[in-house]
Design an enzyme around this catalytic site. Sequence first.
Site, PDB file in Angstrom:
ATOM      1  N   LYS A 100       0.637  -1.466   0.288  1.00  0.00           N
ATOM      2  CA  LYS A 100      -0.076   0.662   0.079  1.00  0.00           C
ATOM      3  C   LYS A 100       0.622   1.302  -0.317  1.00  0.00           C
ATOM      4  O   LYS A 100       1.933   1.547   0.927  1.00  0.00           O
ATOM      5  CB  LYS A 100      -1.053   0.187   1.381  1.00  0.00           C
ATOM      6  N   GLY A 161      -8.865   9.093   9.689  1.00  0.00           N
ATOM      7  CA  GLY A 161      -8.730   9.483  10.859  1.00  0.00           C
ATOM      8  C   GLY A 161      -9.268  10.547  12.024  1.00  0.00           C
ATOM      9  O   GLY A 161     -10.095  10.849  12.179  1.00  0.00           O
ATOM     10  N   ALA A 187      -9.903   5.964   4.108  1.00  0.00           N
ATOM     11  CA  ALA A 187      -9.573   6.963   4.947  1.00  0.00           C
ATOM     12  C   ALA A 187     -10.691   7.595   5.575  1.00  0.00           C
ATOM     13  O   ALA A 187     -11.542   8.351   4.768  1.00  0.00           O
ATOM     14  CB  ALA A 187      -8.986   7.949   4.479  1.00  0.00           C
ATOM     15  N   GLY A 188     -11.240   8.186   6.239  1.00  0.00           N
ATOM     16  CA  GLY A 188     -12.182   9.130   7.235  1.00  0.00           C
ATOM     17  C   GLY A 188     -13.460   8.115   6.848  1.00  0.00           C
ATOM     18  O   GLY A 188     -14.006   9.122   7.423  1.00  0.00           O
ATOM     19  N   ASN A 209     -10.128   2.041   9.562  1.00  0.00           N
ATOM     20  CA  ASN A 209      -9.358   1.567  10.369  1.00  0.00           C
ATOM     21  C   ASN A 209      -9.502   2.255  11.777  1.00  0.00           C
ATOM     22  O   ASN A 209      -9.994   1.643  12.814  1.00  0.00           O
ATOM     23  CB  ASN A 209      -7.309   1.858   9.930  1.00  0.00           C
ATOM     24  N   THR A 210      -9.074   3.790  11.947  1.00  0.00           N
ATOM     25  CA  THR A 210      -9.709   4.577  13.482  1.00  0.00           C
ATOM     26  C   THR A 210     -10.931   4.802  13.439  1.00  0.00           C
ATOM     27  O   THR A 210     -11.244   4.264  14.940  1.00  0.00           O
ATOM     28  CB  THR A 210      -9.820   6.103  12.576  1.00  0.00           C
TER      29      THR A 210
END
Length: 259
Positions: A100, A161, A187-188, A209-210
């Site tokens: 990645k 995040g 992301a986001g 993830n976050t």
Amino acid sequence: MNLDPLVIAGRSFGSRLMIGTGKFPSAAALREAVEASGSEIVTVALRRVDLSKPEADDMLSALDPVKQLILPNTSGARTADEAVRLARLARASGLEPWVKLELTPEPRYLLPDPIETLRAAEMLVKDGFVVLPYIQADPILAKRLEEVGTATVMPLGAPIGSNRGLRTRDLIKIIIEQSNIPVVVDAGLGAPSHAAEAMELGADAVLVNTAMADARDHGMMARAFAMATEAGRMAYLAGLGPVRDTAEASSPLTGFLGT
């Protein structure tokens, strides 16, 4: 959903949900999330793990390389040369030549550098890597990356995040429309509904993830994202109805009850 696999570089995956390993409070929390999600692709930031002793590294020990593709992540790299060096170190350690590609020289918003990302992608593809680049939601850059041979493009939904959702929706829609390789929204995405929305647009996969790491119950949130990802994909395949500016009766006003 096994009849509708995600195919990247000729390799099939049953799950369209990828997971990042950063921010989890413990290896146990990460293991719980990965197992509950059913994810088969898990990204690992190369700067945060000890590849020389995978059995001794807490985060790596939480993963099963038989069940999950461990996808090295060049997070923290600021230049193409740094990213290429990290990818080569991961391959030399015994990981598969998948990477990645993430280049974020700007520290506040962690926005990816489009110029260095394209340069690194060209170098890594020539070096035999399967490259999955993290990018801003830029349709022109996405096409350039496809042309140099990347396996996917991974446009951001919002800054890393931030949990803000699909703020780049219109641009991602263009990327999906023009792409001949899988589009992974990365992301986001802070709620399962965000993942479903991305999949309904026609994204091939999402990376989260976050939102899972922030949750009180990591496993439950991971399962919720898995279900939302599947639901969004099914809705896309089924065909969403058109959006209308005015009301349209769902039941006919004539021709029923014999009248």
